[in-house]
Design a protein around this motif. Sequence first.
Motif, PDB file in Angstrom:
ATOM      1  N   VAL A  75     -23.497  -2.298   4.606  1.00 30.20           N
ATOM      2  CA  VAL A  75     -22.103  -2.125   4.208  1.00 30.20           C
ATOM      3  C   VAL A  75     -21.212  -2.392   5.415  1.00 30.20           C
ATOM      4  O   VAL A  75     -21.352  -1.756   6.464  1.00 30.20           O
ATOM      5  N   LEU A  76     -20.286  -3.339   5.239  1.00 31.63           N
ATOM      6  CA  LEU A  76     -19.347  -3.701   6.295  1.00 31.63           C
ATOM      7  C   LEU A  76     -17.955  -3.241   5.874  1.00 31.63           C
ATOM      8  O   LEU A  76     -17.315  -3.869   5.017  1.00 31.63           O
ATOM      9  N   PRO A  77     -17.437  -2.139   6.438  1.00 31.15           N
ATOM     10  CA  PRO A  77     -16.109  -1.662   6.046  1.00 31.15           C
ATOM     11  C   PRO A  77     -15.016  -2.403   6.803  1.00 31.15           C
ATOM     12  O   PRO A  77     -15.260  -3.033   7.833  1.00 31.15           O
TER      13      PRO A  77
ATOM     14  N   TYR B 194     -17.852  -7.745  -2.919  1.00 34.83           N
ATOM     15  CA  TYR B 194     -16.644  -7.228  -2.274  1.00 34.83           C
ATOM     16  C   TYR B 194     -16.041  -6.118  -3.124  1.00 34.83           C
ATOM     17  O   TYR B 194     -15.776  -6.308  -4.324  1.00 34.83           O
TER      18      TYR B 194
ATOM     19  N   GLN C 233     -10.376  -1.703  -1.533  1.00 29.38           N
ATOM     20  CA  GLN C 233     -10.127  -0.317  -1.170  1.00 29.38           C
ATOM     21  C   GLN C 233      -9.776   0.511  -2.405  1.00 29.38           C
ATOM     22  O   GLN C 233      -8.955   0.118  -3.221  1.00 29.38           O
TER      23      GLN C 233
ATOM     24  N   ALA D 268     -14.357  -3.306   1.490  1.00 31.21           N
ATOM     25  CA  ALA D 268     -15.683  -3.290   2.118  1.00 31.21           C
ATOM     26  C   ALA D 268     -16.556  -4.369   1.508  1.00 31.21           C
ATOM     27  O   ALA D 268     -16.457  -4.677   0.312  1.00 31.21           O
TER      28      ALA D 268
ATOM     29  N   ALA E 123     -22.096  -3.669  10.538  1.00 33.12           N
ATOM     30  CA  ALA E 123     -22.400  -3.090   9.230  1.00 33.12           C
ATOM     31  C   ALA E 123     -23.222  -1.820   9.396  1.00 33.12           C
ATOM     32  O   ALA E 123     -23.885  -1.608  10.415  1.00 33.12           O
TER      33      ALA E 123
ATOM     34  N   VAL F 160     -16.472   5.227   3.943  1.00 33.07           N
ATOM     35  CA  VAL F 160     -17.104   4.360   2.964  1.00 33.07           C
ATOM     36  C   VAL F 160     -18.395   5.002   2.478  1.00 33.07           C
ATOM     37  O   VAL F 160     -19.139   5.596   3.251  1.00 33.07           O
TER      38      VAL F 160
ATOM     39  N   ASN G 174     -19.774   3.620  -3.876  1.00 35.82           N
ATOM     40  CA  ASN G 174     -19.400   2.355  -3.217  1.00 35.82           C
ATOM     41  C   ASN G 174     -17.948   2.317  -2.739  1.00 35.82           C
ATOM     42  O   ASN G 174     -17.496   1.285  -2.247  1.00 35.82           O
TER      43      ASN G 174
ATOM     44  N   PHE H 210     -14.535   2.559  -0.690  1.00 31.92           N
ATOM     45  CA  PHE H 210     -14.016   2.498   0.679  1.00 31.92           C
ATOM     46  C   PHE H 210     -12.557   2.915   0.649  1.00 31.92           C
ATOM     47  O   PHE H 210     -11.779   2.453  -0.205  1.00 31.92           O
TER      48      PHE H 210
ATOM     49  N   GLN I 249      -9.173   3.861   3.476  1.00 26.86           N
ATOM     50  CA  GLN I 249      -8.670   3.926   4.845  1.00 26.86           C
ATOM     51  C   GLN I 249      -7.368   4.709   4.835  1.00 26.86           C
ATOM     52  O   GLN I 249      -6.432   4.387   4.099  1.00 26.86           O
TER      53      GLN I 249
END
Length: 843
Positions: free
Chosen positions: A619-621, A655, A658, A695, A727, A759, A790, A792, A794
């Motif tokens: 997982v790449l936030p 993908y 948010q 993410a 990630a 995330v 799942n 994410f 911010q």
Amino acid sequence: MTRSIPRALALLWLAAGLLPADSPGCTLEISMNCPARLQGTGTCTSTTRNVGMESCAGLIYSGFFGPQGSTVRFSTSGAPGECFTSADFPQSGLDFPFAFCIDSSGAIAPGQTRSMTVGVAGGSGPTGIEAFTAVFDEITFETIAFASTFDTVEVATCVPRLSSPGAVRSGVPYQVFWTEVSEQGATYELQESVTPDFSIGVTTRTTSALSAEFTHTVAATTPYFYRVRAVSCNGTPGEYSRPAVAIVTAEQDPRSSRFDVVLPVGSRTPVLQPIFIANPGEATSFTASFDQPWGTLSQEGGTLPPEGLPVTLTVDPADLPVGSTTGTLTLELLGASKTAMNGGTTSVPVSVTLVTPVSSGGKTTPPANAMVIPVVAHVAGQAFFQSDVRLSNNTGATVDYEMFFTPSNSNGLEEGRKTTIRLTPGQTVALNDIVKNFFGFAEEQSSVGGAVEIRPLRTSSTLSMVSSRTYATSDSGTLGQFIPGVPLANFIGVPTTLPGQPPPSGPPPVISLQQIARNSAFRTNIGLVEASGEAAQGRVRIFDANGTLVREDPFSLQPAEHKQFALQGVTLDDGRLEVVVDSASGRVTAYASVLDNETDDPFFVAPVRPSDVAARRYVLPGVAALDRAPPASNFFTDVRIFNGGASAVTATLRYFPQGSDAPTAATEVSIMPGQVRGFDDILQTLFGLEQTGGALVVETAEESSLVVTGRTYSRAGSGTYGQFIPAVTASGGTALGQRPLEVLQIEESPGFRTNLGLVELTGNPVQVEIVVTIPGSASSIVVPRSLKANEFIQLNSVLAQLNVGTAYNVRATVRVVSGSGRVAAYASVIDNRTVDPTYVPGQ
């Protein structure tokens, strides 16, 4: 008692540290207290606690290894079981004394402790006492759990060890300290000079004390050097100590954009800081305020003449902790042109930094829970670079930390500087400009880099967190990069074997660094650090995106050495580096700093051991495609996926915007073994998405060894300002019943704002609790949040959202309170002037 190996061999294993990590449920921590240590003689008590979720049951060894030349005996009682000392094992092959107890079929329940006490006498030279507890399976003798810790002891000789504050403000008293020599009641000769060879301006004091006070008022920053010796020790004059240096710094220009008042720890006398309020034109009057109780202004308002006005800030350090404490001076100029001075209002940060004494010399072998910041700097040149460090004590006890600085290209066993700081439970300390303030490279021409090792004393706990930011600073703001503290266990080296055993089979250990470039847009510096205190040799291997070896360069490192060099002689648009250790000795880590040629903005590439990566989900936030006009920020994300496995992999990329638990786009990509797939501006080029952030989830049908990284950045003309984002797999997050994540370096001030990201990693809902700890505050702020599977999120300008106001050195703790999901967290600290972000992952 059933055993499959002799007791003496178990001792060899313990002494060599040839033990695997704890089992998942049984985790030991050990602490040691040696209150009566005097010239190698006294008692030591160890306390072992099971901090895991399951009982540690089996064959339990608990004991001590003493300094060479000493004796170790049971002072009161040992731990449960059958107890022994060195005399019972004359053929052990160990050249230092020991005492231990074996508890057959023993058990340490979760939360339970056990203690043992020994007396230690004698020994010579700088050395230490090691306390250990190990739990073995009674039948197979496999290690179930192991913990050890050191108490460093410097046995008195005829040469004292000298220390002084590395930097101190002009006109402030400071102490120079030295250790006692072996002859009791000795008299000492202390010399001071303005040159390191003691050839100019030498003054001498004779005293029977172990410290002396000095005060110097200087117009220009001036170093003062010290050395001390015993007038007589064992009938002859003693040797001089290694010199110590105190850099007495001149007062800052009252017109500076920020102020840092450096004082010795324990200072209680108020200090005056002159500040000049300039009139940019048209201003007729002013108001001024300072937001911290330790600072008082001589004038908080009045008429502002055309030529400006000097005021004084009185700083009272009496109740301040070690490290840097920052407040903000706010000035409002009434009638000033809004174009002349940011609407007539400006803010000036003022820090008070209390520093501990520093001694010179090399360091010893580090304990297993040591951490290394691979690069720090205080460099004056075309741009000024400095490193700010944050250290957090998340244990339940007060901990002393030894900090060692080893300058680049030097042998850390012979050269360096050391200081010790004490942190109370839960305390986070700010060590701003650590090389200058804490290690004494404070002369105006100082330009030095190196590595810092931080070791918790007398505890094996791994609940200490460290992070740093190295950045270039100017009147227009900062450009920086996050640099993590690397645990000793994450350094690579050829596995150690017992004498007589065959060397390990298989390929040598490797670390990998990607998103490397050397072309018209970017350049790359490579750093190498040795941590174990042994020389190391190896290779830096350079690959292109297809996995083709471009070049291989050998390297050699002295013990504890740091090296940094520019990548030269190749053109790489999308490269990768491998670092291999070939020597039987040494433990090494590496990093890369990739700089934008147009903006000089750096981003730090952290190392990964591909052989340790085994996951199906990455997982790449914080990925984005936000093309917004100034003054709003634009952000884009470039992604790299390296296949470190032996087989081709098909990965599905999804993908999640948010706040959503459903992907809005998905596609499959294939990655060959050794290949790096690159996706610049991934949301637009791969998915056709714009004006969105969220993410990226990378999934494979079977376990894979993928290294997924991203860089999220802003475009500024032909250059960029960005942050490197690795990630996270499920094991990198936290879940219900597990230790929380700690996010350091959070700040909300006129200079910086901080976004906090969360995330969910596994596709399961979860509820978390965010605890925000503000230095100097009597209470914390608790924020509950729910995350869908799942999801994410911010929290932009998180401290402003919480109505905290201006705050520095804030820590956020993220704890899972219910649900089956797993969570990762990060902070993105953004310079308000340059809009340069720094990504700080939760630890």
